[in-house]
Each structure stands twice: as structure tokens, then as C-alpha cells.
Design a protein around this motif. Structure first.
Motif, PDB file in Angstrom:
ATOM      1  N   CYS A 205       0.823  -1.205   0.000  1.00 45.93           N
ATOM      2  CA  CYS A 205       0.000   0.000   0.000  1.00 45.93           C
ATOM      3  C   CYS A 205       0.864   1.265   0.000  1.00 45.93           C
ATOM      4  N   THR A 206       1.987   1.233   0.710  1.00 47.98           N
ATOM      5  CA  THR A 206       2.893   2.381   0.728  1.00 47.98           C
ATOM      6  C   THR A 206       3.470   2.642  -0.653  1.00 47.98           C
ATOM      7  N   ILE A 207       3.834   1.590  -1.359  1.00 46.63           N
ATOM      8  CA  ILE A 207       4.356   1.756  -2.719  1.00 46.63           C
ATOM      9  C   ILE A 207       3.286   2.342  -3.629  1.00 46.63           C
ATOM     10  N   LEU A 208       2.041   1.868  -3.498  1.00 51.81           N
ATOM     11  CA  LEU A 208       0.951   2.422  -4.297  1.00 51.81           C
ATOM     12  C   LEU A 208       0.739   3.896  -3.998  1.00 51.81           C
ATOM     13  N   ILE A 209       0.777   4.251  -2.715  1.00 55.35           N
ATOM     14  CA  ILE A 209       0.616   5.657  -2.328  1.00 55.35           C
ATOM     15  C   ILE A 209       1.735   6.504  -2.934  1.00 55.35           C
ATOM     16  N   GLY A 210       2.954   5.989  -2.895  1.00 53.39           N
ATOM     17  CA  GLY A 210       4.081   6.721  -3.464  1.00 53.39           C
ATOM     18  C   GLY A 210       3.961   6.901  -4.962  1.00 53.39           C
ATOM     19  N   LEU A 211       3.547   5.841  -5.664  1.00 54.80           N
ATOM     20  CA  LEU A 211       3.393   5.939  -7.120  1.00 54.80           C
ATOM     21  C   LEU A 211       2.310   6.942  -7.497  1.00 54.80           C
ATOM     22  N   VAL A 212       1.187   6.889  -6.790  1.00 54.34           N
ATOM     23  CA  VAL A 212       0.104   7.841  -7.077  1.00 54.34           C
ATOM     24  C   VAL A 212       0.549   9.264  -6.778  1.00 54.34           C
ATOM     25  N   ALA A 213       1.257   9.464  -5.672  1.00 47.10           N
ATOM     26  CA  ALA A 213       1.730  10.797  -5.322  1.00 47.10           C
ATOM     27  C   ALA A 213       2.701  11.334  -6.374  1.00 47.10           C
ATOM     28  N   ILE A 214       3.611  10.480  -6.841  1.00 43.20           N
ATOM     29  CA  ILE A 214       4.554  10.898  -7.883  1.00 43.20           C
ATOM     30  C   ILE A 214       3.816  11.249  -9.173  1.00 43.20           C
ATOM     31  N   GLY A 215       2.827  10.432  -9.523  1.00 43.46           N
ATOM     32  CA  GLY A 215       2.042  10.720 -10.729  1.00 43.46           C
ATOM     33  C   GLY A 215       1.302  12.039 -10.640  1.00 43.46           C
ATOM     34  N   VAL A 216       0.725  12.319  -9.472  1.00 46.37           N
ATOM     35  CA  VAL A 216       0.006  13.576  -9.288  1.00 46.37           C
ATOM     36  C   VAL A 216       0.957  14.765  -9.394  1.00 46.37           C
ATOM     37  N   VAL A 217       2.136  14.643  -8.796  1.00 44.26           N
ATOM     38  CA  VAL A 217       3.123  15.730  -8.856  1.00 44.26           C
ATOM     39  C   VAL A 217       3.572  15.968 -10.294  1.00 44.26           C
ATOM     40  N   ILE A 218       3.863  14.880 -11.015  1.00 47.93           N
ATOM     41  CA  ILE A 218       4.296  15.022 -12.416  1.00 47.93           C
ATOM     42  C   ILE A 218       3.204  15.666 -13.254  1.00 47.93           C
ATOM     43  N   ALA A 219       1.959  15.209 -13.071  1.00 45.18           N
ATOM     44  CA  ALA A 219       0.845  15.787 -13.833  1.00 45.18           C
ATOM     45  C   ALA A 219       0.665  17.265 -13.498  1.00 45.18           C
ATOM     46  N   SER A 220       0.804  17.619 -12.228  1.00 43.59           N
ATOM     47  CA  SER A 220       0.646  19.022 -11.822  1.00 43.59           C
ATOM     48  C   SER A 220       1.735  19.888 -12.429  1.00 43.59           C
ATOM     49  N   VAL A 221       2.971  19.385 -12.409  1.00 39.83           N
ATOM     50  CA  VAL A 221       4.093  20.153 -12.980  1.00 39.83           C
ATOM     51  C   VAL A 221       3.912  20.329 -14.474  1.00 39.83           C
ATOM     52  N   MET A 222       3.527  19.255 -15.170  1.00 38.87           N
ATOM     53  CA  MET A 222       3.328  19.344 -16.614  1.00 38.87           C
ATOM     54  C   MET A 222       2.195  20.302 -16.959  1.00 38.87           C
ATOM     55  N   THR A 223       1.106  20.240 -16.193  1.00 35.87           N
ATOM     56  CA  THR A 223      -0.013  21.145 -16.429  1.00 35.87           C
ATOM     57  C   THR A 223       0.389  22.593 -16.196  1.00 35.87           C
ATOM     58  N   LYS A 224       1.150  22.831 -15.131  1.00 40.30           N
ATOM     59  CA  LYS A 224       1.608  24.180 -14.830  1.00 40.30           C
ATOM     60  C   LYS A 224       2.521  24.710 -15.919  1.00 40.30           C
ATOM     61  N   ARG A 225       3.425  23.881 -16.409  1.00 35.50           N
ATOM     62  CA  ARG A 225       4.333  24.316 -17.470  1.00 35.50           C
ATOM     63  C   ARG A 225       3.576  24.614 -18.758  1.00 35.50           C
ATOM     64  N   ARG A 226       2.588  23.779 -19.073  1.00 36.83           N
ATOM     65  CA  ARG A 226       1.793  24.033 -20.275  1.00 36.83           C
ATOM     66  C   ARG A 226       1.016  25.346 -20.149  1.00 36.83           C
ATOM     67  N   GLU A 227       0.499  25.608 -18.968  1.00 42.88           N
ATOM     68  CA  GLU A 227      -0.251  26.839 -18.753  1.00 42.88           C
ATOM     69  C   GLU A 227       0.660  28.057 -18.880  1.00 42.88           C
ATOM     70  N   ILE A 228       1.867  27.969 -18.313  1.00 43.02           N
ATOM     71  CA  ILE A 228       2.825  29.074 -18.435  1.00 43.02           C
ATOM     72  C   ILE A 228       3.218  29.287 -19.886  1.00 43.02           C
ATOM     73  N   GLN A 229       3.455  28.182 -20.616  1.00 43.63           N
ATOM     74  CA  GLN A 229       3.822  28.297 -22.024  1.00 43.63           C
ATOM     75  C   GLN A 229       2.682  28.890 -22.847  1.00 43.63           C
ATOM     76  N   ARG A 230       1.448  28.509 -22.510  1.00 45.62           N
ATOM     77  CA  ARG A 230       0.302  29.066 -23.235  1.00 45.62           C
ATOM     78  C   ARG A 230       0.182  30.562 -23.003  1.00 45.62           C
ATOM     79  N   GLN A 231       0.377  30.992 -21.763  1.00 43.04           N
ATOM     80  CA  GLN A 231       0.312  32.421 -21.463  1.00 43.04           C
ATOM     81  C   GLN A 231       1.411  33.191 -22.181  1.00 43.04           C
ATOM     82  N   ARG A 232       2.609  32.607 -22.258  1.00 40.83           N
ATOM     83  CA  ARG A 232       3.698  33.253 -22.984  1.00 40.83           C
ATOM     84  C   ARG A 232       3.380  33.360 -24.466  1.00 40.83           C
ATOM     85  N   ASP A 233       2.815  32.295 -25.031  1.00 34.83           N
ATOM     86  CA  ASP A 233       2.459  32.333 -26.457  1.00 34.83           C
ATOM     87  C   ASP A 233       1.391  33.394 -26.723  1.00 34.83           C
TER      88      ASP A 233
END
Length: 272
Positions: free
Chosen positions: A236-264
């Protein structure tokens, strides 16, 4: 901050404690030296080593990952197509029936969904196994993707699509080069949601699984009935870690896309 009363602060603290304290305790006791999950005997990684030598849990984890990735990917494609149909074509014959069928799994109890799919597979003679679980997960997770993507399409500026079409782009090229990059954060969020729902599902998988298709939640549930072991805490700890990492990666990617869109957008306005 002055608007926060003592009652509000206490309520928030108690609420988050109720939600996250059991998870914290589970993670802590996954490193417990003792086999007793309620008695701390020292820090150790031995249950993680034991977990990776537990062939039953590893096989169930591999099935869960394969089902989750495949179901989430297909559900994302189908859910995005359904969202486009509901958003772009507001009037067509059978739209009410179509939207009702898309959104039905949102409010349908999982027991009813699982039993209905079981009866369907039995009626058509489809042997239960990996593919029945995958189809079941696609069925109930697709509607969540549709809701997420549709909410983004409702606020989408159609003028940029019209501009691309006026400049000679085909509808297919317009979608992949104009529409999809804009709605990509919503599509990625829908995929993450579908993957999480698939990894977490127990009820529907219990109805639709067969020999060789035992998922990790099913395996953990069958073992928990005989008593919680540190190996389950480690899994269960490994599952929690994988989900947490996925959420962080998705949040970072979404934030970068939003910043890039605003710059464009700023660059486009500056070039006028």
C-alpha cells in the motif's frame, strides 16, 4: 486570516487528521521490524524485500498495472471523443440517450455495474479474465474522463480553430495541432483520474475477473480477511508513493503548459 474562527480551524485539523492519519500510520508501520502491525520494534526494510519475493502479490500488481494503463488510455480516447461530440454537436438525434448512457456510470452503484457486466459476459460466452476486467474498467472510467474534458471544452475559444481552418488546415490537423494542445491538461487529468480509479477498484473487478486476472486490491482484500501483514502495508505504501509521484508530475506538466500558453498569447498580442 481573521475570518477563521477557532471552530473552523479545529474542524479543518480534525478533518485532515481523520483523512490522513491512518495513511501516515500505514506508511510508518510498513517499516516496522516486527511482524505485528500494531507493535513498533524498530526500523527495517525487510518487509519490502519480502514483498518483492511474494509471487502472488507481484503477479497481482503486474495485472493491476497492465489493466490500469490499458483501460485508462482507451477510456481517455473514448471519453475525449464523447466530450467532443457532446460539446460540438448540441443537436443530433439520440443526444439525450447518448449523454445519459455516458453519464450513467457516475451515479450507478458499483455492485450494479459489476453484476450487469458479469451477466453480459456470461450471456455472450466471453470467458472472464484480463480482458473482461479491462473492458469493465474502460466502461466505468470513461465517463469521468468525459466530464473532465467536457468542462474544458465548454470554455474553449473556437475562434482559434476557425483561424486554423481559414488558413487551410484540415479538421484533423486542426484538432491535433490546435485543439489537443489546448485541452491537453484536461486530457491528462482525465487519464490520471481513470488510472487511479482502475488501480483502486475492487467491486467491479471482483465480478468480472477470472483465473489469472486477480488484481492487487482483490489480493490485498483476500489477505486482509485473514489478518493484516506488514507486506500489505509495504504494498500500500508503494501504491501511495506511485500515485503521489504521478500527481506531482501531472501538476508540474499542467503548470508548465499553462505558463507556455500564457507566454504564447503574450507573444501573439505583442506581435500585432
Amino acid at each position: 486570516m481573521n475570518s477563521w474562527s477557532r471552530f473552523n480551524i479545529v474542524s479543518v485539523v480534525l478533518g485532515f487528521t481523520f483523512l490522513y492519519l491512518p495513511i501516515v500510520l500505514l506508511v510508518i508501520f510498513s517499516f516496522n521490524e516486527s511482524k505485528l502491525v500494531t507493535v513498533w520494534a524498530g526500523f527495517s526494510f525487510k518487509w519490502y524485500v519480502s514483498l518483492f519475493h511474494n509471487q502472488g502479490l507481484m503477479d497481482a500488481a503486474w495485472v493491476t498495472v497492465r489493466v490500469g494503463l490499458l483501460a485508462a488510455s482507451i477510456a481517455t480516447v473514448l471519453g475525449t471523443m464523447a466530450a467532443l461530440a457532446l460539446t460540438r454537436y448540441t443537436r443530433f438525434r439520440g443526444r439525450l440517450l447518448f449523454s445519459g448512457m455516458v453519464y450513467a456510470p457516475l451515479v450507478m452503484p458499483e455492485v450494479i455495474t459489476g453484476l450487469s457486466l458479469l451477466l453480459l459476459f456470461v450471456a455472450i460466452g466471453f470467458d472472464r479474465g484480463f480482458w473482461t476486467v479491462t473492458l469493465a474498467h474502460i466502461t466505468f472510467s470513461m465517463c469521468f474522463v468525459t466530464v473532465v474534458v467536457q468542462s474544458r471544452l465548454l470554455s474553449f475559444d473556437r475562434s482559434i480553430e476557425e483561424a486554423a481552418l481559414d488558413l487551410g488546415a484540415t479538421p484533423v490537423r486542426t484538432f491535433f495541432e490546435v485543439t489537443l494542445p489546448v485541452i491537453a491538461p484536461a486530457v491528462l487529468s482525465g487519464w490520471m483520474l481513470a488510472l487511479t480509479l482502475s488501480l483502486d477498484d475492487l467491486v467491479i473487478a471482483s465480478f468480472t475477473s477470472g483465473p489469472g486476472a486477480t488484481t492487487l486490491p482483490m489480493k490485498i482484500y483476500s489477505q486482509v480477511r485473514l489478518g493484516v501483514t506488514p507486506e500489505i502495508n509495504a504494498a500500500c505504501t508503494i501504491l501511495i508513493g506511485l500515485v503521489a509521484i504521478g500527481v506531482v508530475i501531472a501538476s508540474v506538466m499542467t503548470k508548465r503548459r499553462e505558463i507556455q500558453r500564457q507566454r504564447d498569447e503574450q507573444a501573439a498580442f505583442a506581435g500585432r
